[in-house]
Design an enzyme around this catalytic site. Structure first.
Site, PDB file in Angstrom:
ATOM      1  N   SER A 435       0.850  -1.068   0.002  1.00  0.00           N
ATOM      2  CA  SER A 435       0.179   0.125  -0.014  1.00  0.00           C
ATOM      3  C   SER A 435       0.836   1.381   0.014  1.00  0.00           C
ATOM      4  O   SER A 435       0.294   2.164  -0.135  1.00  0.00           O
ATOM      5  CB  SER A 435      -0.802  -0.006   1.203  1.00  0.00           C
ATOM      6  OG  SER A 435       0.033  -0.043   2.392  1.00  0.00           O
ATOM      7  N   HIS A 456      -2.718  -3.303  -5.844  1.00  0.00           N
ATOM      8  CA  HIS A 456      -3.111  -2.862  -4.406  1.00  0.00           C
ATOM      9  C   HIS A 456      -4.603  -3.007  -4.177  1.00  0.00           C
ATOM     10  O   HIS A 456      -5.441  -2.103  -4.855  1.00  0.00           O
ATOM     11  CB  HIS A 456      -2.641  -1.262  -4.613  1.00  0.00           C
ATOM     12  CG  HIS A 456      -2.987  -0.980  -2.973  1.00  0.00           C
ATOM     13  ND1 HIS A 456      -2.955   0.583  -2.804  1.00  0.00           N
ATOM     14  CD2 HIS A 456      -3.087  -1.522  -1.907  1.00  0.00           C
ATOM     15  CE1 HIS A 456      -3.570   0.479  -1.595  1.00  0.00           C
ATOM     16  NE2 HIS A 456      -3.654  -0.429  -0.840  1.00  0.00           N
ATOM     17  N   GLU A 468      -5.869  -0.650  -7.384  1.00  0.00           N
ATOM     18  CA  GLU A 468      -4.914   0.255  -8.247  1.00  0.00           C
ATOM     19  C   GLU A 468      -3.855  -0.788  -8.840  1.00  0.00           C
ATOM     20  O   GLU A 468      -3.235  -1.884  -7.989  1.00  0.00           O
ATOM     21  CB  GLU A 468      -3.902   0.967  -7.245  1.00  0.00           C
ATOM     22  CG  GLU A 468      -4.897   2.363  -6.603  1.00  0.00           C
ATOM     23  CD  GLU A 468      -4.027   3.064  -5.655  1.00  0.00           C
ATOM     24  OE1 GLU A 468      -4.156   4.349  -5.677  1.00  0.00           O
ATOM     25  OE2 GLU A 468      -3.372   2.404  -4.650  1.00  0.00           O
ATOM     26  N   ASN A 506      -3.803   6.534  -1.273  1.00  0.00           N
ATOM     27  CA  ASN A 506      -3.262   6.765  -0.213  1.00  0.00           C
ATOM     28  C   ASN A 506      -2.662   8.135  -0.092  1.00  0.00           C
ATOM     29  O   ASN A 506      -2.566   8.878   0.905  1.00  0.00           O
ATOM     30  CB  ASN A 506      -2.125   5.650   0.238  1.00  0.00           C
ATOM     31  CG  ASN A 506      -3.141   4.597   0.688  1.00  0.00           C
ATOM     32  OD1 ASN A 506      -4.247   4.618   1.142  1.00  0.00           O
ATOM     33  ND2 ASN A 506      -2.205   3.423   0.823  1.00  0.00           N
TER      34      ASN A 506
END
Length: 716
Positions: A435, A456, A468, A506
């Site tokens: 991540s 991800h 992702e 993120n």
């Protein structure tokens, strides 16, 4: 497109079949040309001597997908829109008013306008195919059924069952449709057309009578339909909508209002007028336009292959066998998802105990489906049969894909990747579920980095729709398109991103969570701030509740990584270190910003957190608008850099899809950058400058954001 070939009448002797097969289209949809052609054919049937009409699709897995969403999106004039909706209602009335019985033969998806057409028919039969689902998904697009669905569905299946479909924009499979009285018979797909013929002949033998099916409740049902309990049903339904949507989505409320006004009404003209007026009230709103735009973005992803626009098409590899390294929360979730879709999955972990937990987690997800009758015991056993486990690399010589989901430590990951490559076929794709760690750096452990990629997933894997696909500097086009298509096969929404700290989601989410810590420093109350973001702005969770869900330790670790990556540009609160020194991990150890019950559900704010962090009791009263803007505009500021300077993704559309499906950013607002455009990029910059002056340089507008303003441009 030839309308004569798309919709045509085929004589079957005593009855006639109206076949739908839109030329040049994958699905049948009720566009204006289709509706006009349908009206013409209905007139022909009306003046003929046929004793029955069957409406049948010749497309595989599709009856009618619904109205033409492009047309709905294009309407801006209320009068023109009203005329179009009324025309559609009149055509459905035409079907209902034919002197001969009309049978809807549903084999495949029957949605929206397709369901409304079926409801106007006298009889409905459906195939038992997995693709056969009947529903009214309009509220998911910010609209309500407008071709009679709000009026006819309650009449056919009763109040409670109709609300369970209309309000959430839901659908039912053929067996459930039969159970609630929506269809008259479920037919095996393999003999569908021959059995439809038998069904029609049976009607002809009985005199080819018309039928207006009306819901006939049981004794319990009659009690539920009493005036007092009907009022209770509507009241509780409204409470449920408000609890779930916080009032941000007007369509379910409007649909409920229309059903309440028209239920039991004998005057069809008046009832349909009420429905039409309700439809127009919500269809021309920005909320509806944003939700419809999101629908098109999703359709665009279905058509894409994960490669840049204009890149030559590459055939993806077939993934039949995959392995997952790590049977923990993420690894077990990834394994379950792939096995659910028929992929043979081998989980590898260090102990039998760890593997056992992976199997149990998968079985738990499937058992819940069995309990809800969405899966049979036999199907569960078949899916479990796709899962195997090992503590060594046995079986890896057959793998097409290996997904690494072990501890977030670069050195450990590199070591394991190097070990794994040696045990797999030369062309096996190795993907990391990291991540936050660099995919490019990790690929150094792979002797053939063109076969290395990031994949991800978000937690919980079986619920979160986004994946992702992180393309490293050496990742090949073939590998990129293979994992992109694989993610779609898993039922996920993939977005291709380039490598960089935090990738996309993120990277944009962390400024919001980081700002929440500064807001806490400023003396605001945790519950109040979370409520501002959920009840006023529309996020599914506030920042503190989300940090608990992700894991406070994980959030603090990633904030430190960001600080290391971005240097002075990334200012972090002094609370990061203080939180890291506590034993507060969030939901996973039932101790975070919130308290948790035995089942792990948040109950209330843990007020002892203030003292643990060296903070006085909260007394600040920062206005809701300022709190919201500080967090949201921090994300916009970072997004401008990620998109326009660092080129993490190609388009604003990809940013917004990722934020909606990866963080729950309110879909009704259109996405993070769509929202920035709606409030005005210039206003965002001015607000950031005001915050910079009042608080800190962390709010300094980025150069790409300033350039948009200086050049009088927007993200879209």
């Amino acid at each position: 497109m030839s309308m004569e070939e798309s919709l045509k009448l085929v004589s079957k002797g005593e009855y006639v079949v109206l076949e739908l097969d839109l030329q040049g289209e994958k699905v049948n949809k009720l566009s204006t040309p289709v509706m006009l052609r349908l009206e013409k054919l209905l007139e022909e049937v009306k003046s003929s001597s046929y004793k029955a009409l069957v409406i049948l699709s010749k497309k595989k897995n599709i009856f009618i997908a619904g109205a033409d969403i492009e047309e709905i999106k294009s309407f801006t004039d209320k009068d023109a829109f009203s005329e179009a909706v009324e025309r559609g209602q009149n055509i459905m009335n035409h079907i209902e008013d034919l002197k001969i019985p009309v049978i809807a033969a549903i084999n495949g998806a029957c949605m929206g306008g397709g369901t409304e057409l079926a409801l106007a028919c006298d009889y409905r039969v459906a195939s038992d195919a997995d693709s056969t689902k009947i529903g009214l998904p309009e509220t998911q697009l910010g609209i309500i059924p407008g071709f009679g669905g709000c009026v006819r569905l309650p009449r056919v299946v009763g109040l409670i069952q109709s609300l369970q479909i209309i309000l959430p924009g839901g659908s039912v499979r053929a067996d459930k449709a039969y159970k609630i009285g929506l269809v008259d018979e479920v037919i095996p797909e393999t003999v569908f057309e021959s059995k439809v013929e038998e069904f029609v002949n049976a009607i002809l033998k009985k005199g080819a009578k018309k039928r207006r099916k009306v819901f006939s409740p049981s004794l319990t049902g009659k009690l539920m339909e009493s005036p007092l309990l009907k009022w209770k049903i509507f009241s509780e339904s409204k409470k449920g909508i408000m609890k779930q949507s916080k009032g941000h989505y007007p369509a379910p409320l409007k649909a409920l209002e229309v059903v309440q006004k028209t239920y039991g009404m004998s005057n069809r003209t008046k009832a349909l007028r009420i429905e039409r007026e309700g439809f127009l009230e919500v269809a021309l709103t920005d909320i509806s336009k944003n939700l419809i735009q999101l629908f098109f973005w999703m359709e665009n992803i279905k058509k894409r292959n994960g490669l840049p626009a204009g890149a030559p098409a590459v055939k993806p590899r077939e993934i039949k066998n995959m392995a997952v390294l790590g049977a923990g929360t993420m690894g077990g979730g990834i394994a379950q998802l792939a096995a659910d879709k028929g992929v043979n999955v081998r989980m590898k972990d260090l102990s039998n105990e760890a593997l056992k937990k992976g199997f149990e987690a998968a079985a738990d997800i499937w058992n819940k489906k069995v309990k809800r009758r969405r899966m049979t015991e036999k199907e569960l056993q078949t899916k479990m049969g796709h899962l195997t486990g090992t503590m060594d690399y046995s079986g890896f010589q057959h793998m097409d894909l290996v997904v690494e989901a072990i501890v977030e430590d670069m050195n450990i990951k590199k070591k394991v990747i190097a070990e794994t490559v040696a045990q797999c076929p030369k062309d096996c794709i190795i993907a990391t579920n990291t991540s936050s760690l660099s995919v490019n750096e990790m690929s150094e452990a792979h002797p053939r980095p063109e076969n290395f990629v990031g994949l991800h997933y978000f937690n919980p894997v079986h619920k979160m729709p986004l994946v992702e696909v992180i393309r490293g500097k050496n990742t090949s086009d073939e590998v990129t398109t293979t994992v992109f298509e694989f993610a779609k096969r898993m039922g996920k929404t993939p977005v291709v991103v380039n490598d960089g700290p935090g990738f996309l989601v993120n990277r944009l989410l962390l400024p919001w969570l980081s700002e929440a810590l500064f807001i806490l420093e400023d003396g605001m109350d945790i519950k109040t701030v979370d409520k501002y973001y959920t009840h006023i702005f529309g996020m599914p969770m506030g920042p503190y509740r989300l940090m608990d869900e992700i894991g406070i330790d994980v959030c603090m670790k990633v904030l430190k990584i960001f600080k290391s990556s971005f240097g002075d540009r990334m200012e972090v609160s002094k609370l990061v270190e203080k939180v890291s020194q506590t034993d507060r991990l969030g939901r996973k150890n039932k101790k975070g910003f919130y308290k948790y019950d035995e089942k792990g559900f948040a109950t209330e704010v843990d007020t002892s957190v203030y003292a643990d962090l060296g903070l006085p009791a909260p007394k600040a009263n920062i206005p809701a608008g300022e709190v919201i803007d500080r967090g949201v505009y921090a994300m916009v500021n970072e997004a401008a850099l990620a998109l326009l300077e660092d080129k993490i993704v190609e388009s604003a559309e990809e940013v917004d899809v990722a934020m909606i499906f990866g963080t729950g950013f309110p879909p009704f607002r259109g996405g993070l950058l769509k929202y920035a455009d709606s409030v005005g990029v210039k206003n965002v910059v001015e607000r950031l400058e005001a915050f910079e002056s009042k608080y800190s340089s962390r709010f300094k507008p980025t150069e790409p954001l300033r350039e948009l303003v200086n050049n009088n441009k927007t993200f879209y």
